[in-house]
Design a protein around this motif. Structure first.
Motif, PDB file in Angstrom:
ATOM      1  N   TRP A   1       0.837  -1.193   0.000  1.00 24.65           N
ATOM      2  CA  TRP A   1       0.000   0.000   0.000  1.00 24.65           C
ATOM      3  C   TRP A   1       0.875   1.247   0.000  1.00 24.65           C
ATOM      4  N   ASP A   2       0.618   2.145  -0.980  1.00 25.65           N
ATOM      5  CA  ASP A   2       1.314   3.425  -1.058  1.00 25.65           C
ATOM      6  C   ASP A   2       0.277   4.488  -1.400  1.00 25.65           C
ATOM      7  N   ASP A   3      -0.250   5.161  -0.370  1.00 23.60           N
ATOM      8  CA  ASP A   3      -1.298   6.149  -0.607  1.00 23.60           C
ATOM      9  C   ASP A   3      -0.760   7.458  -1.183  1.00 23.60           C
ATOM     10  N   THR A   4       0.557   7.529  -1.417  1.00 21.10           N
ATOM     11  CA  THR A   4       1.127   8.692  -2.107  1.00 21.10           C
ATOM     12  C   THR A   4       1.239   8.453  -3.609  1.00 21.10           C
ATOM     13  N   ASP A   5       0.867   7.272  -4.071  1.00 21.26           N
ATOM     14  CA  ASP A   5       0.929   6.930  -5.499  1.00 21.26           C
ATOM     15  C   ASP A   5      -0.335   7.433  -6.199  1.00 21.26           C
ATOM     16  N   ALA A   6      -0.416   8.761  -6.331  1.00 19.81           N
ATOM     17  CA  ALA A   6      -1.632   9.418  -6.828  1.00 19.81           C
ATOM     18  C   ALA A   6      -1.996   9.030  -8.253  1.00 19.81           C
ATOM     19  N   ALA A   7      -1.014   8.763  -9.107  1.00 20.12           N
ATOM     20  CA  ALA A   7      -1.292   8.442 -10.513  1.00 20.12           C
ATOM     21  C   ALA A   7      -1.390   6.944 -10.766  1.00 20.12           C
ATOM     22  N   GLY A   8      -1.139   6.142  -9.750  1.00 23.71           N
ATOM     23  CA  GLY A   8      -1.183   4.687  -9.901  1.00 23.71           C
ATOM     24  C   GLY A   8      -2.236   4.069  -9.006  1.00 23.71           C
ATOM     25  N   GLN A   9      -1.818   3.643  -7.805  1.00 25.51           N
ATOM     26  CA  GLN A   9      -2.734   2.963  -6.890  1.00 25.51           C
ATOM     27  C   GLN A   9      -3.988   3.775  -6.580  1.00 25.51           C
TER      28      GLN A   9
ATOM     29  N   THR B   1      -5.671   5.781  -8.335  1.00 26.80           N
ATOM     30  CA  THR B   1      -6.645   5.906  -9.433  1.00 26.80           C
ATOM     31  C   THR B   1      -7.472   4.640  -9.592  1.00 26.80           C
ATOM     32  N   MET B   2      -7.047   3.544  -8.965  1.00 26.47           N
ATOM     33  CA  MET B   2      -7.722   2.262  -9.158  1.00 26.47           C
ATOM     34  C   MET B   2      -8.769   2.014  -8.077  1.00 26.47           C
ATOM     35  N   LEU B   3      -9.817   2.816  -8.100  1.00 23.60           N
ATOM     36  CA  LEU B   3     -10.926   2.651  -7.184  1.00 23.60           C
ATOM     37  C   LEU B   3     -11.912   1.651  -7.782  1.00 23.60           C
ATOM     38  N   ALA B   4     -12.658   0.943  -6.956  1.00 24.50           N
ATOM     39  CA  ALA B   4     -13.659   0.006  -7.462  1.00 24.50           C
ATOM     40  C   ALA B   4     -14.617   0.750  -8.388  1.00 24.50           C
ATOM     41  N   GLY B   5     -14.800   0.206  -9.590  1.00 28.17           N
ATOM     42  CA  GLY B   5     -15.665   0.816 -10.595  1.00 28.17           C
ATOM     43  C   GLY B   5     -14.939   1.712 -11.578  1.00 28.17           C
ATOM     44  N   ALA B   6     -13.680   2.038 -11.321  1.00 32.21           N
ATOM     45  CA  ALA B   6     -12.931   2.933 -12.207  1.00 32.21           C
ATOM     46  C   ALA B   6     -12.587   2.247 -13.524  1.00 32.21           C
ATOM     47  N   ALA B   7     -12.582   3.028 -14.590  1.00 33.39           N
ATOM     48  CA  ALA B   7     -12.131   2.570 -15.907  1.00 33.39           C
ATOM     49  C   ALA B   7     -10.699   3.079 -16.100  1.00 33.39           C
ATOM     50  N   VAL B   8      -9.785   2.179 -16.441  1.00 35.85           N
ATOM     51  CA  VAL B   8      -8.374   2.543 -16.600  1.00 35.85           C
ATOM     52  C   VAL B   8      -7.812   1.894 -17.859  1.00 35.85           C
ATOM     53  N   THR B   9      -6.724   2.443 -18.342  1.00 33.54           N
ATOM     54  CA  THR B   9      -5.932   1.771 -19.373  1.00 33.54           C
ATOM     55  C   THR B   9      -4.749   1.162 -18.653  1.00 33.54           C
ATOM     56  N   ILE B  10      -4.646  -0.169 -18.728  1.00 30.15           N
ATOM     57  CA  ILE B  10      -3.608  -0.873 -17.981  1.00 30.15           C
ATOM     58  C   ILE B  10      -2.567  -1.440 -18.946  1.00 30.15           C
ATOM     59  N   HIS B  11      -1.316  -1.309 -18.553  1.00 30.94           N
ATOM     60  CA  HIS B  11      -0.183  -1.862 -19.305  1.00 30.94           C
ATOM     61  C   HIS B  11       0.522  -2.847 -18.380  1.00 30.94           C
ATOM     62  N   LEU B  12       0.576  -4.084 -18.785  1.00 32.41           N
ATOM     63  CA  LEU B  12       1.255  -5.119 -18.009  1.00 32.41           C
ATOM     64  C   LEU B  12       2.538  -5.482 -18.741  1.00 32.41           C
ATOM     65  N   HIS B  13       3.654  -5.322 -18.066  1.00 33.01           N
ATOM     66  CA  HIS B  13       4.974  -5.575 -18.656  1.00 33.01           C
ATOM     67  C   HIS B  13       5.628  -6.745 -17.918  1.00 33.01           C
TER      68      HIS B  13
ATOM     69  N   THR C   1      -1.718  -4.640 -23.154  1.00 31.41           N
ATOM     70  CA  THR C   1      -2.461  -3.408 -22.903  1.00 31.41           C
ATOM     71  C   THR C   1      -3.942  -3.587 -23.161  1.00 31.41           C
ATOM     72  N   GLY C   2      -4.746  -2.956 -22.340  1.00 30.85           N
ATOM     73  CA  GLY C   2      -6.174  -2.943 -22.588  1.00 30.85           C
ATOM     74  C   GLY C   2      -6.901  -2.004 -21.661  1.00 30.85           C
ATOM     75  N   SER C   3      -8.141  -1.715 -22.039  1.00 27.88           N
ATOM     76  CA  SER C   3      -9.035  -0.968 -21.155  1.00 27.88           C
ATOM     77  C   SER C   3      -9.566  -1.955 -20.133  1.00 27.88           C
ATOM     78  N   ALA C   4      -9.577  -1.558 -18.890  1.00 25.53           N
ATOM     79  CA  ALA C   4     -10.027  -2.450 -17.825  1.00 25.53           C
ATOM     80  C   ALA C   4     -10.922  -1.692 -16.854  1.00 25.53           C
ATOM     81  N   LEU C   5     -11.798  -2.448 -16.219  1.00 27.40           N
ATOM     82  CA  LEU C   5     -12.639  -1.919 -15.159  1.00 27.40           C
ATOM     83  C   LEU C   5     -12.165  -2.527 -13.849  1.00 27.40           C
ATOM     84  N   ILE C   6     -11.938  -1.681 -12.855  1.00 22.94           N
ATOM     85  CA  ILE C   6     -11.507  -2.180 -11.550  1.00 22.94           C
ATOM     86  C   ILE C   6     -12.729  -2.786 -10.868  1.00 22.94           C
ATOM     87  N   GLU C   7     -12.648  -4.080 -10.628  1.00 20.58           N
ATOM     88  CA  GLU C   7     -13.778  -4.837 -10.108  1.00 20.58           C
ATOM     89  C   GLU C   7     -13.797  -4.886  -8.580  1.00 20.58           C
TER      90      GLU C   7
END
Length: 130
Positions: free
Chosen positions: A61-69, A71-83, A95-101
């Motif tokens: 958990w890193d609550d200072t990760d404003a652009a990462g963790q 943004t991933m609230l339940a119900g959020a739509a994000v573009t995710i890149h898995l490397h 890569t794909g559009s994903a919904l945080i479940e």
């Protein structure tokens, strides 16, 4: 045969690298339509697949990760890149559009607090190289 160490992997939400990732997984599934008729003696399926994908990632958990963790609230739509092998030139980018479940938090005595994010694909998962 090439092999890759897990420490090379990373996850991005949009262009932002998610902080403190400890693991991630993604799976793809093809669902087929059964087209068996009354006269058939064996089950048959239509070969046109409807594909889906889903996955999860776990982080410390890193609550200072404003652009990462954060943004991933339940119900959020994000573009995710898995490397899975890093983000260098020639490395895979799933890569794909994903919904945080679901977002879950694990707190244990003597352990680092973790967040796990479960997601479902919203459209195709694409494989490209950096």
């Amino acid at each position: 045969m090439a092999s890759f160490h897990g420490s090379l992997g990373l996850v991005k939400i949009g262009a932002a690298t998610v902080a403190e990732v400890t693991s991630f997984e993604v799976s793809e599934r093809a669902a087929f339509a059964e087209d068996t008729t009354l006269a058939d003696t064996d089950v048959t399926y239509n070969t046109t697949a409807i594909n889906s994908w889903s996955g999860s990632l776990t982080c410390f958990w890193d609550d200072t990760d404003a652009a990462g963790q954060e943004t991933m609230l339940a119900g959020a739509a994000v573009t995710i890149h898995l490397h899975p092998e890093g983000a260098g030139v020639g490395d895979e980018d799933l890569t794909g559009s994903a919904l945080i479940e679901e977002v879950s938090v694990t707190v244990q005595k003597g352990a680092i607090t973790e967040r796990t994010f479960s997601f479902v694909g919203n459209g195709a998962l694409t494989y490209t190289t950096a």
